[in-house]
Design a protein around this motif. Structure first.
Motif, PDB file in Angstrom:
ATOM      1  N   TRP A  25       0.841  -1.207   0.000  1.00 52.71           N
ATOM      2  CA  TRP A  25       0.000   0.000   0.000  1.00 52.71           C
ATOM      3  C   TRP A  25       0.874   1.254   0.000  1.00 52.71           C
ATOM      4  CZ3 TRP A  25      -5.310   0.544  -0.290  1.00 52.71           C
ATOM      5  CH2 TRP A  25      -5.806   1.815  -0.053  1.00 52.71           C
ATOM      6  N   VAL A  26       1.944   1.254   0.796  1.00 53.27           N
ATOM      7  CA  VAL A  26       2.838   2.408   0.867  1.00 53.27           C
ATOM      8  C   VAL A  26       3.387   2.744  -0.516  1.00 53.27           C
ATOM      9  CG1 VAL A  26       5.066   3.222   1.728  1.00 53.27           C
ATOM     10  CG2 VAL A  26       3.478   2.086   3.281  1.00 53.27           C
ATOM     11  N   VAL A  27       3.832   1.703  -1.234  1.00 53.12           N
ATOM     12  CA  VAL A  27       4.410   1.945  -2.558  1.00 53.12           C
ATOM     13  C   VAL A  27       3.341   2.358  -3.560  1.00 53.12           C
ATOM     14  CG1 VAL A  27       5.598   0.858  -4.505  1.00 53.12           C
ATOM     15  CG2 VAL A  27       6.358   0.393  -2.168  1.00 53.12           C
ATOM     16  N   SER A  28       2.210   1.656  -3.561  1.00 51.92           N
ATOM     17  CA  SER A  28       1.192   1.876  -4.595  1.00 51.92           C
ATOM     18  C   SER A  28       0.324   3.109  -4.347  1.00 51.92           C
ATOM     19  CB  SER A  28       0.293   0.639  -4.721  1.00 51.92           C
ATOM     20  OG  SER A  28      -0.413   0.409  -3.518  1.00 51.92           O
ATOM     21  N   HIS A  29       0.261   3.587  -3.103  1.00 50.85           N
ATOM     22  CA  HIS A  29      -0.610   4.726  -2.803  1.00 50.85           C
ATOM     23  C   HIS A  29       0.125   5.966  -2.300  1.00 50.85           C
ATOM     24  CE1 HIS A  29      -3.667   1.620  -3.089  1.00 50.85           C
ATOM     25  NE2 HIS A  29      -4.588   2.549  -3.065  1.00 50.85           N
ATOM     26  N   TRP A  30       1.267   5.775  -1.634  1.00 53.83           N
ATOM     27  CA  TRP A  30       1.949   6.928  -1.041  1.00 53.83           C
ATOM     28  C   TRP A  30       3.181   7.339  -1.838  1.00 53.83           C
ATOM     29  CZ3 TRP A  30       1.750   5.118   4.804  1.00 53.83           C
ATOM     30  CH2 TRP A  30       0.407   5.051   5.202  1.00 53.83           C
ATOM     31  N   LEU A  31       3.991   6.376  -2.228  1.00 53.39           N
ATOM     32  CA  LEU A  31       5.155   6.718  -3.040  1.00 53.39           C
ATOM     33  C   LEU A  31       4.762   6.956  -4.493  1.00 53.39           C
ATOM     34  CD1 LEU A  31       7.843   4.234  -1.645  1.00 53.39           C
ATOM     35  CD2 LEU A  31       7.380   6.599  -0.968  1.00 53.39           C
ATOM     36  N   LEU A  32       3.793   6.185  -4.967  1.00 53.18           N
ATOM     37  CA  LEU A  32       3.221   6.359  -6.301  1.00 53.18           C
ATOM     38  C   LEU A  32       1.717   6.549  -6.144  1.00 53.18           C
ATOM     39  CD1 LEU A  32       5.047   3.446  -8.163  1.00 53.18           C
ATOM     40  CD2 LEU A  32       5.714   5.855  -8.181  1.00 53.18           C
ATOM     41  N   SER A  33       1.052   6.932  -7.202  1.00 54.43           N
ATOM     42  CA  SER A  33      -0.412   6.951  -7.175  1.00 54.43           C
ATOM     43  C   SER A  33      -0.924   5.585  -7.624  1.00 54.43           C
ATOM     44  CB  SER A  33      -0.949   8.036  -8.118  1.00 54.43           C
ATOM     45  OG  SER A  33      -0.718   7.662  -9.478  1.00 54.43           O
ATOM     46  N   PRO A  34      -2.146   5.204  -7.202  1.00 56.10           N
ATOM     47  CA  PRO A  34      -2.697   3.907  -7.645  1.00 56.10           C
ATOM     48  C   PRO A  34      -2.719   3.767  -9.167  1.00 56.10           C
ATOM     49  CG  PRO A  34      -4.010   4.788  -5.853  1.00 56.10           C
ATOM     50  CD  PRO A  34      -3.030   5.858  -6.220  1.00 56.10           C
ATOM     51  N   ALA A  35      -3.085   4.830  -9.858  1.00 58.23           N
ATOM     52  CA  ALA A  35      -3.150   4.761 -11.322  1.00 58.23           C
ATOM     53  C   ALA A  35      -1.767   4.542 -11.924  1.00 58.23           C
ATOM     54  CB  ALA A  35      -3.763   6.045 -11.881  1.00 58.23           C
ATOM     55  N   THR A  36      -0.762   5.223 -11.364  1.00 53.93           N
ATOM     56  CA  THR A  36       0.610   5.050 -11.862  1.00 53.93           C
ATOM     57  C   THR A  36       1.094   3.632 -11.614  1.00 53.93           C
ATOM     58  OG1 THR A  36       1.127   7.382 -11.468  1.00 53.93           O
ATOM     59  CG2 THR A  36       2.989   5.854 -11.666  1.00 53.93           C
ATOM     60  N   PHE A  37       0.862   3.136 -10.388  1.00 50.42           N
ATOM     61  CA  PHE A  37       1.314   1.791 -10.040  1.00 50.42           C
ATOM     62  C   PHE A  37       0.630   0.741 -10.902  1.00 50.42           C
ATOM     63  CE2 PHE A  37       1.335  -2.152  -7.619  1.00 50.42           C
ATOM     64  CZ  PHE A  37       2.639  -2.217  -7.149  1.00 50.42           C
ATOM     65  N   ALA A  38      -0.653   0.907 -11.142  1.00 49.87           N
ATOM     66  CA  ALA A  38      -1.420  -0.095 -11.889  1.00 49.87           C
ATOM     67  C   ALA A  38      -0.980  -0.211 -13.337  1.00 49.87           C
ATOM     68  CB  ALA A  38      -2.908   0.235 -11.830  1.00 49.87           C
ATOM     69  N   HIS A  39      -0.358   0.820 -13.858  1.00 50.20           N
ATOM     70  CA  HIS A  39       0.014   0.804 -15.277  1.00 50.20           C
ATOM     71  C   HIS A  39       1.529   0.873 -15.484  1.00 50.20           C
ATOM     72  CE1 HIS A  39      -4.240   2.074 -15.366  1.00 50.20           C
ATOM     73  NE2 HIS A  39      -4.267   1.379 -16.481  1.00 50.20           N
ATOM     74  N   LEU A  40       2.304   0.426 -14.483  1.00 52.73           N
ATOM     75  CA  LEU A  40       3.748   0.349 -14.652  1.00 52.73           C
ATOM     76  C   LEU A  40       4.108  -0.668 -15.731  1.00 52.73           C
ATOM     77  CD1 LEU A  40       5.009   0.284 -10.936  1.00 52.73           C
ATOM     78  CD2 LEU A  40       5.211   2.180 -12.548  1.00 52.73           C
ATOM     79  N   SER A  41       5.213  -0.440 -16.380  1.00 58.86           N
ATOM     80  CA  SER A  41       5.705  -1.440 -17.320  1.00 58.86           C
ATOM     81  C   SER A  41       6.103  -2.686 -16.546  1.00 58.86           C
ATOM     82  CB  SER A  41       6.929  -0.891 -18.067  1.00 58.86           C
ATOM     83  OG  SER A  41       8.016  -0.693 -17.168  1.00 58.86           O
TER      84      SER A  41
END
Length: 293
Positions: free
Chosen positions: A254-270
């Motif tokens: 959660w820290v990485v996907s929501h705080w360090l990155l946004s959920p949308a950014t994390f969900a569409h990483l290469s």
């Protein structure tokens, strides 16, 4: 899948779902192999006080810690502003404190609360197994070994997940009876059974999956290469802290996907960036698990 759709649901594709459900099924088999197997080896004798003292001291402290961390994350996400009356919030937290036996919902109106500790549903089955062991011991005294299987069979009828407890108990009975020259044959059959489980079933649930995974489980215990693969120091160390990993891994994610990155950014990483992010989460989870263990 959750970050892309906003819905917490079973993933599409057998492999993705089996990466979650198959290890749970094997974990249930390990529990039966250890605890019910010990009951059978001791001719139905069990010390309930020692059993529950050991289980409570092993499971409860870290679980309380995980619920406390869950509340901290909810507090951070809601800016520590009470959106509900204090008694309502206390009641919501109380449901989370019951090891999965109570329906769990959002805390303080934070809808994704469930995502942070969704995996605890498995603990309910573990506690039921522990509660059944003294009952099995009593039945063993009057009926014999058949009582153990009868009780587990009834539980399996009520919940298909108990099929894996039955499978683990059977493996405990046959363990040690595989002749040395058949070990490598068992390796091949075990790996084939594992692959078949992933290919044939969307998730590991029910009797058919339990039969296939029991074959793999025997190979992991009695085989040659498969047993060696699971006996290395790295996996043994991870096994030691596995309960801690199980409870806390979603928090670093959660820290990485929501705080360090946004959920949308994390969900569409290469793919490469996703692997790197997940590796970081894994290492952080292992580090925290070592400390909490």
């Amino acid at each position: 899948n959750y970050l892309r759709s906003g819905v917490w649901r079973i993933t599409e594709g057998h492999l993705a779902e089996q990466l979650g459900s198959l290890p749970v099924a094997v974990f249930f088999m390990i529990s039966a192999y250890l605890f019910v197997g010990a009951l059978l080896r001791n001719d139905g004798k069990v010390d309930p006080v020692r059993l529950f003292d050991g289980r409570i001291m092993r499971i409860a402290p870290l679980y309380v810690f995980a619920v406390a961390v869950l509340c901290l994350f909810v507090g951070i996400e809601t800016h520590f502003v009470a959106a509900e009356p204090p008694l309502t919030i206390a009641n919501e937290v109380g449901h989370w404190a019951l090891f999965g036996f109570s329906k769990r919902g959002p805390i303080n109106g934070f809808t994704p609360t469930f995502v942070l500790l969704s995996q605890i549903w498995t603990l309910r089955y573990e506690w039921i197994l522990y509660a059944l062991i003294p009952v099995m011991a009593l039945g063993y005294r009057f009926i014999g070994r058949a009582a153990v299987y009868l009780i587990l069979a009834v539980a399996a009828v009520l919940s298909s997940m108990f099929a894996f407890f039955v499978a683990g108990t059977i493996v405990a009975e046959v363990a040690g009876r595989v002749l040395g020259r058949w070990r490598h044959v068992l390796d091949g059959v075990g790996v084939a059974a594992l692959i078949a489980t992933v290919v044939l079933f969307a998730r590991s649930d029910g009797v058919a999956a339990a039969v296939l995974l029991a074959i793999f489980f025997v190979a992991a215990i009695e085989g040659g290469i498969v047993r060696a693969a699971f006996s290395g120091p790295t996996l043994r160390a991870l096994g030691t802290i596995s309960y801690s990993l199980y409870l806390i891994h979603a928090f670093p994610l959660w820290v990485v996907s929501h705080w360090l990155l946004s959920p949308a950014t994390f969900a569409h990483l290469s793919l490469a960036k996703m692997v790197a992010a997940d590796a970081g989460v894994a290492l952080a989870s292992i580090a925290i698990a070592i400390v909490t263990y």
